[in-house]
Design a protein around this motif. Structure first.
Motif, PDB file in Angstrom:
ATOM      1  N   SER A  33      34.098 -12.181  -8.056  1.00 43.39           N
ATOM      2  CA  SER A  33      34.714 -12.295  -9.387  1.00 43.39           C
ATOM      3  C   SER A  33      36.065 -11.587  -9.415  1.00 43.39           C
ATOM      4  O   SER A  33      36.365 -10.735  -8.590  1.00 43.39           O
ATOM      5  CB  SER A  33      33.784 -11.727 -10.449  1.00 43.39           C
ATOM      6  N   SER A  34      36.866 -11.977 -10.379  1.00 47.55           N
ATOM      7  CA  SER A  34      38.181 -11.383 -10.574  1.00 47.55           C
ATOM      8  C   SER A  34      38.106 -10.343 -11.682  1.00 47.55           C
ATOM      9  O   SER A  34      37.484 -10.597 -12.722  1.00 47.55           O
ATOM     10  CB  SER A  34      39.159 -12.478 -10.997  1.00 47.55           C
ATOM     11  N   TRP A  36      40.268  -7.130 -13.991  1.00 49.16           N
ATOM     12  CA  TRP A  36      41.474  -6.387 -14.344  1.00 49.16           C
ATOM     13  C   TRP A  36      41.125  -4.909 -14.419  1.00 49.16           C
ATOM     14  O   TRP A  36      40.117  -4.541 -15.003  1.00 49.16           O
ATOM     15  CB  TRP A  36      41.998  -6.818 -15.719  1.00 49.16           C
ATOM     16  N   LEU A  88      45.097  -7.038 -11.109  1.00 48.46           N
ATOM     17  CA  LEU A  88      44.137  -8.140 -11.128  1.00 48.46           C
ATOM     18  C   LEU A  88      43.713  -8.338  -9.681  1.00 48.46           C
ATOM     19  O   LEU A  88      44.568  -8.470  -8.787  1.00 48.46           O
ATOM     20  CB  LEU A  88      44.779  -9.420 -11.670  1.00 48.46           C
ATOM     21  N   ALA A  89      42.434  -8.340  -9.436  1.00 52.80           N
ATOM     22  CA  ALA A  89      41.984  -8.394  -8.046  1.00 52.80           C
ATOM     23  C   ALA A  89      40.629  -9.072  -7.946  1.00 52.80           C
ATOM     24  O   ALA A  89      39.871  -9.137  -8.920  1.00 52.80           O
ATOM     25  CB  ALA A  89      41.899  -6.983  -7.476  1.00 52.80           C
ATOM     26  N   GLU A  90      40.347  -9.564  -6.734  1.00 51.04           N
ATOM     27  CA  GLU A  90      39.034 -10.149  -6.494  1.00 51.04           C
ATOM     28  C   GLU A  90      38.148  -9.102  -5.839  1.00 51.04           C
ATOM     29  O   GLU A  90      38.590  -8.359  -4.956  1.00 51.04           O
ATOM     30  CB  GLU A  90      39.174 -11.364  -5.562  1.00 51.04           C
ATOM     31  N   LEU A 108      38.747  -4.293  -3.189  1.00 54.47           N
ATOM     32  CA  LEU A 108      39.422  -5.283  -4.042  1.00 54.47           C
ATOM     33  C   LEU A 108      40.535  -5.967  -3.248  1.00 54.47           C
ATOM     34  O   LEU A 108      41.202  -5.325  -2.433  1.00 54.47           O
ATOM     35  CB  LEU A 108      40.006  -4.600  -5.278  1.00 54.47           C
ATOM     36  N   THR A 111      45.579  -9.581  -6.567  1.00 58.98           N
ATOM     37  CA  THR A 111      46.242 -10.841  -6.900  1.00 58.98           C
ATOM     38  C   THR A 111      47.559 -10.536  -7.613  1.00 58.98           C
ATOM     39  O   THR A 111      48.599 -11.099  -7.313  1.00 58.98           O
ATOM     40  CB  THR A 111      45.342 -11.679  -7.838  1.00 58.98           C
TER      41      THR A 111
END
Lengths: 518, 518
Positions: A33-34, A36, A88-90, A108, A111
């Motif tokens: 999942s992404s 914040w 913002l990261a996966e 993480l 993005t």
């Protein structure tokens, strides 16, 4: 598409509708999942032009973030530490646990990354230096961060894991104090800190200009909490949490000119031990509550400042002053000698490491302790135990009675304030008590005189002029309940529960005769 | 058998093993049983040599006790009011409800009675006088107890039912404040009250001698709570309950030189309205909590100081400053005229009753209001609303919007402190808010500037010298979270929730330029 990185200003004119995730909520279950995050940049490491790693921190939690791509790496790894970033990261699971971060099971993949507050490139204090234990400092042969450097840069110093723990624990001490007493029907009061007369003796009081005259800062809410009680407030009593001011020129590890008092005062039916029992239960509630609610914070403190868990039972150990002196006589010399030997070892080790300031401090302790041991066993029964006697007694009680928490009950009357009730059966003794944690006093309390005639008589005997506090004396003229109470030094409780060596570590912005900033 | 009456000294040397019953626990269900009570002697009435009645009081509760037998009657009915007595009595149900007591369904038949603290025969203030409502004073044509007489004898005055209610409510306000914020993850802090520089402007600050130099008393924890936040304490923020000192020569109904500040400061993600929403929710939690937990206390206050229940909704009414001014322009003149007419009526009634002090006070109010109405509608949009404008706005909002609780959002920037964040889209306005109860401000708050460069620039524009608070400015140099907060005047909340006319009624021992005792 928005630019994936850059400097950004947050100023209440854009609603992002983002869902934010906390670092400590990041678990492998979120993989794929992404998320914040807004966090501090704890660390950056540029591995190559196209690959970098950054660590994000929120209070006690850290997580590793992988940064890929030339521009992104250049931007992210070029940011100063302690900057605030929105990322913002996966969420991914790393091949091996990331032991350098608290969230070791996740990593993480960035993005987007925006810096919303850039820290200065040169910080006056490095967080990693401030966060090291003494053992680590010694092992790495690094200079120690001096206490004054920490306090001068307290805003950075507060961010260490140990301090995050200490101040969360401090908050919890106050919460536990209040919930215990509110649960018993007490009410919270707020007494004035600016008072017309130097109420309790006159020495050690700060004086201020009050319009065309003078006022003084209250050295305790003592007289006011008794007056509140005589005003029938609270069932069975009242409490207050507030600042206490002492204009003492003390430069010890446990004195400050301003501290937070946890005060209580209550009526009793037959015997002041009813009140002492409430106080004891209160402490046990605080200790148990801290252990239960602050496990993570306790470990964070322990990592930098190692300490042994506080030993306490389901009830308090209660010693009379006489018994305490007997214990000290019987076991003080042997246990004192052991402590001295251990300290001498520490001193030697510090000397070998070339840690001169520490060795000097220890040398002073060793010589003080040698001097002190010459006076143990203590002389008279009605002489006040010195701070060093008390500390040694703490070691004796810990060993012999297996507890770090105890009460000394019945003090020589001469040692207590004029409003203290004498023991009716042995008038040289007072219905007074002190409460100790690890051999240091955290509470002084007593049954108070509620008979105005007796108050006047005893004040005269002690040479105390009651004229300036006639309102207080009068308050017992209109029907007075028998009552007792005590005042707890909040920062002392935090310091001693955690076995810290200095009260400045448990005060957010401490005050002493030379420190008035920040 | 023990003597059934007499004077007794309670002094921790006898354990009675008695079970004590509270007055408010006395119900007809206990009929036939014997109970011990410790209470104040509220009243005595000797009907004959062999029959008397006494009333016992504990806080808000009273019960009637029948005394029979010559010696017992002589002793019990001869005791001064407000004395403390221990009573053993049998619970009975009276033939008719005893309307003079709160426990109307029971009566006690005394078996033993001991006076454990005898009040002075002549009290400086009679509780029944202090407890009368203005209406009753007028009806009975009695002299009113002057506010200063009450405060000079506060320990007796605190025993009135209204005061018992007010100070229980005050305690509950603090409890509700804390439980709401702790529940959201805030932590409690304690910031220093003695500070090195007159931090926020310099005027109105108390100066004290601090060893060889000077210090000042903090006018608010503003700078320190922001620094705590920059030290990453609390998630999402910090709060403090503590004294606030203002050396203002104000003699109004709502100013004191020392009051209790309920302060909070928190980080936000996008927009300061996230913080405002928490503050609004906090107030609603306090209001609803008081109504839920303090029903008895509210009635006790109302009996002496009649007030209308505070009107508030499930969310707060939020007006911009501009909207507030519009509302005032539209409805102010008419509603103001109505209020003036009502006040003129009151003045007339007071004159007819010959209550000269009250009539004089009202005459002043009437003339002030006449003057004020000449200036409504207010002139410019960026001019501060006067206290009278605000009060009238409160009446307008109550009528037109049916709420006594509302927020004014966005203030002219010129009216706010240098650290207030300007609205990015209209720089003459600030991201600042005030919260009102019944037309009086209880909270002032804002988004704060977290960008050190902007802070320096705006301070310079306002002519504020930042040199003495460089530690504060620096704290934004090491990565700063966007944040906002507010400070609540605790005594004002109590005063306005209860519709009291003077803040001295909601402060236990109030301080103003002329009052520093008791």
């Amino acid at each position: 598409m928005e630019h994936p990185f850059g400097q950004l200003t947050i100023n209440s004119n854009t609603k992002t509708e983002r869902t934010w995730t906390d670092v400590d909520a990041l678990t492998p279950a979120l993989s794929g999942s992404s998320v914040w995050l807004r966090a501090r940049l704890h660390n950056t490491r540029k591995q190559s032009a196209k690959l970098g790693f950054i660590e994000l921190r929120q209070r006690l939690s850290t997580v590793q973030v992988v940064v890929q791509g030339k521009d992104l790496v250049s931007f992210a790894c070029g940011l100063p530490k302690e900057s605030i970033v929105d990322v913002l990261a996966e969420v991914t699971t790393p091949p091996a646990p990331i032991t350098s971060c608290t969230q070791s099971g996740v990593e993480l993949q960035v993005t987007r990354i925006y810096c919303i507050s850039k820290a200065a490139t040169r910080l006056p204090l490095q967080l990693e230096d401030a966060g090291r234990s003494d053992a680590e400092v010694a092992r790495l042969k690094l200079p120690r961060v001096e206490p004054d450097t920490r306090l001068d840069n307290r805003v950075i110093d507060l961010r260490t894991s140990a301090n995050q723990g200490i101040f969360r624990i401090q908050s919890e001490v106050c919460a536990l104090f209040r919930e215990f007493l509110l649960g018993k029907g007490f009410i919270e009061i707020h007494s004035p800190k600016m008072i017309a007369t130097a109420s309790e003796g006159g020495a050690d009081v700060f004086k201020l200009t009050y319009f065309q005259r003078h006022a003084y800062l209250a050295q305790s809410p003592q007289l006011y909490k008794q007056m509140a009680l005589m005003g029938d407030l609270g069932r069975p009593g009242v409490f207050e949490i507030g600042p206490v001011f002492r204009s003492e020129k003390s430069f010890t590890h446990r004195h400050m000119t301003e501290f937070t008092g946890l005060d209580m005062e209550m009526t009793f039916k037959d015997d002041y031990h009813e009140v002492l029992e409430v106080l004891e239960g209160l402490f046990i509630h605080i200790f148990a509550g801290l252990n239960e609610r602050c496990a993570k914070e306790l470990e964070a403190v322990r990592a930098q400042y190692p300490f042994e868990d506080l030993k306490f039972g389901r009830t308090a150990l209660r010693l009379t002053y006489y018994e305490a002196v007997q214990l000290l006589r019987e076991h003080g010399p042997a246990i004192g000698a052991e402590r001295l030997a251990a300290l001498e070892q520490q001193q030697k080790a510090a000397e070998e490491l070339g840690s001169s300031q520490e060795a000097k401090d220890l040398a002073k302790l060793v010589s003080d302790m040698r001097e002190h041991l010459k006076t143990v066993p203590v002389h008279g029964d009605e002489e006040d135990l010195s701070t060093r006697d008390e500390k040694l007694l703490g070691a004796v009680v810990s060993r012999v009675k297996d507890t770090d928490f105890y009460v000394i009950d019945k003090f020589p009357a001469a040692l207590r304030p004029f409003y203290t009730m004498p023991d009716p059966d042995q008038p040289n003794w007072a219905n007074a008590y002190d409460i100790f944690i690890r051999g240091e006093e955290v509470t002084s309390g007593a049954q108070r005189i509620h008979d105005p005639e007796m108050l006047v008589k005893l004040a005269a005997q002690k040479g105390v002029d009651l004229t300036p506090i006639q309102d207080y004396v009068n308050s017992f003229n209109y029907g007075a309940f028998p009552h007792a109470g005590g005042g707890i030094g909040m920062e002392r409780v935090v310091m001693l529960f955690l076995g810290l060596d200095n009260i400045r570590k448990s005060s957010m912005f401490p005050r002493d005769p030379t420190r008035l900033t920040p």
